[in-house]
Design a protein around this motif. Structure first.
Motif, short mmCIF file in Angstrom:
data_model
loop_
_atom_site.label_atom_id
_atom_site.label_comp_id
_atom_site.label_asym_id
_atom_site.label_seq_id
_atom_site.Cartn_x
_atom_site.Cartn_y
_atom_site.Cartn_z
N PHE A 154 -42.95 -43.68 25.61
CA PHE A 154 -41.92 -43.61 24.57
C PHE A 154 -40.53 -43.59 25.20
O PHE A 154 -39.62 -44.29 24.75
CB PHE A 154 -42.12 -42.37 23.70
N ASP A 155 -40.37 -42.80 26.22
CA ASP A 155 -39.09 -42.71 26.94
C ASP A 155 -38.68 -44.08 27.48
O ASP A 155 -37.55 -44.54 27.27
CB ASP A 155 -39.24 -41.70 28.08
N GLU A 156 -39.62 -44.76 28.14
CA GLU A 156 -39.31 -46.07 28.71
C GLU A 156 -39.19 -47.15 27.63
O GLU A 156 -38.36 -48.05 27.74
CB GLU A 156 -40.39 -46.47 29.73
N GLY A 157 -39.99 -47.05 26.59
CA GLY A 157 -39.91 -48.02 25.51
C GLY A 157 -38.59 -47.95 24.76
O GLY A 157 -38.01 -48.98 24.39
N LEU A 158 -38.10 -46.73 24.57
CA LEU A 158 -36.81 -46.54 23.90
C LEU A 158 -35.69 -47.13 24.74
O LEU A 158 -34.81 -47.83 24.22
CB LEU A 158 -36.57 -45.05 23.66
N ALA A 159 -35.73 -46.87 26.04
CA ALA A 159 -34.70 -47.41 26.94
C ALA A 159 -34.79 -48.92 27.03
O ALA A 159 -33.76 -49.61 27.07
CB ALA A 159 -34.86 -46.78 28.34
N MET A 161 -35.90 -50.91 24.69
CA MET A 161 -35.42 -51.44 23.42
C MET A 161 -33.89 -51.55 23.41
O MET A 161 -33.33 -52.52 22.91
CB MET A 161 -35.87 -50.52 22.27
N VAL A 162 -33.23 -50.57 24.00
CA VAL A 162 -31.78 -50.55 24.02
C VAL A 162 -31.22 -51.56 25.01
O VAL A 162 -30.24 -52.25 24.73
CB VAL A 162 -31.25 -49.14 24.38
N LEU A 207 -44.86 -53.80 26.40
CA LEU A 207 -45.75 -53.15 25.45
C LEU A 207 -45.11 -51.89 24.87
O LEU A 207 -45.19 -51.63 23.67
CB LEU A 207 -47.08 -52.81 26.12
N ALA A 208 -44.48 -51.11 25.73
CA ALA A 208 -43.80 -49.90 25.27
C ALA A 208 -42.62 -50.26 24.39
O ALA A 208 -42.38 -49.61 23.36
CB ALA A 208 -43.33 -49.07 26.47
N CYS A 209 -41.90 -51.30 24.77
CA CYS A 209 -40.76 -51.76 23.98
C CYS A 209 -41.21 -52.22 22.60
O CYS A 209 -40.56 -51.92 21.59
CB CYS A 209 -40.04 -52.89 24.71
N TYR A 210 -42.32 -52.93 22.55
CA TYR A 210 -42.84 -53.40 21.26
C TYR A 210 -43.15 -52.22 20.34
O TYR A 210 -42.74 -52.19 19.17
CB TYR A 210 -44.10 -54.24 21.45
N GLU A 211 -43.88 -51.25 20.87
CA GLU A 211 -44.30 -50.12 20.03
C GLU A 211 -43.10 -49.31 19.54
O GLU A 211 -43.01 -48.97 18.35
CB GLU A 211 -45.26 -49.22 20.81
N VAL A 212 -42.17 -49.00 20.42
CA VAL A 212 -41.02 -48.20 20.01
C VAL A 212 -40.12 -48.99 19.07
O VAL A 212 -39.59 -48.44 18.09
CB VAL A 212 -40.23 -47.71 21.24
N SER A 213 -39.95 -50.28 19.32
CA SER A 213 -39.14 -51.12 18.43
C SER A 213 -39.77 -51.20 17.04
O SER A 213 -39.07 -51.15 16.03
CB SER A 213 -39.00 -52.54 19.02
#
Length: 253
Positions: A154-159, A161-162, A207-213
């Motif tokens: 989640f931490d990496e996905g949020l970053a 995404m930004v 994958l993390a970016c997709y989920e958090v986005s």
């Protein structure tokens, strides 16, 4: 007897001080780069903005560019969180000589401490994307009482995404999940090693970016802030994450 006792006290005192100095020296040798980052304001690095340091021989044009990157990255944080509460120290190490003093990576490296975060940007990370990425980590840690309350993905996905670099996240997700038929095992992405430079790190970021986005697209900033508040109250991440998404989906009907 008194002289012997006094001499013994002096020896003990000297030994204690010497031992303390040796411990400090050992810690410095082990954590030299981190120490240099924390003490950057006492170095020859030039401060060009609040908590922004560059090499002293960088020209005015490049200084202005650094300031621009910092400003635009800060705006992204404000857009995501509603406002920016963190004020991490950013160090731009352009030359290899300077980089050796502050970081192992020539892209970017961040040191987190209870009082602040120290971001070192190397020549390959000299762009708005990397700075925004690291700013996101710093902001989330500033707002959370315990950063371990959120999984690494989640931490990496949020970053991710930004920062906007991982533009293939939808395609990657589709391939890895067979069009959504097979779920991603996010337990495999709950480690820092999954996001360190290797053959699968880009895929893991996407994958993390997709989920958090996907999640953020449903809940928005209010949902993100609600998640942080709930975690700070000691609630479980998985339950809160799913609950906020469920509420957000209901509100959009």
């Amino acid at each position: 007897m008194t002289l012997r006792r006094s001499k013994r006290i002096k020896i003990i005192g000297f030994s204690t001080i010497l031992g303390f100095v040796l411990i400090l020296l050992l810690l410095y040798l082990i954590y030299a780069k981190q120490t240099h980052a924390v003490l950057v304001k006492f170095s020859n690095m030039k401060q060009i903005d609040h908590n922004v340091y560059v090499e002293p021989d960088i020209n005015e044009s490049e200084q202005a560019e650094v300031s621009h990157f910092v400003q635009t990255s800060a705006e992204k944080i404000k857009s995501l969180f509603g406002q920016k509460e963190s004020s991490p120290v950013l160090i731009y190490a352009k030359s290899n000589e300077t980089l050796e003093n502050y970081a192992d990576s020539d892209i970017g490296q961040t040191y987190y401490y209870p009082w602040n975060s120290y971001i070192v940007i190397g020549p390959r990370g000299y762009n708005e994307n990397v700075i925004a990425h690291e700013f996101t980590h710093a902001e989330l840690r500033k707002r959370l009482k315990n950063s371990s309350m959120v999984p690494i993905w989640f931490d990496e996905g949020l970053a991710a995404m930004v920062d906007g670099r991982f533009t293939e996240y939808e395609k990657t997700w589709s391939i890895q999940t067979n069009g959504g038929k097979e779920p991603v095992d996010f337990n495999l992405l709950d480690s820092h090693s999954a996001f360190q430079a290797n053959a699968t790190s880009t895929m893991n970021y996407e994958l993390a970016c997709y989920e958090v986005s996907r999640w953020y697209g449903i809940v928005g900033t209010p949902g993100l802030l609600q998640l942080i508040d709930s975690l700070n109250e000691g609630e479980d991440f998985s339950a809160v994450y799913k609950g906020i998404e469920s509420d957000g989906a209901e509100n959009t009907k």
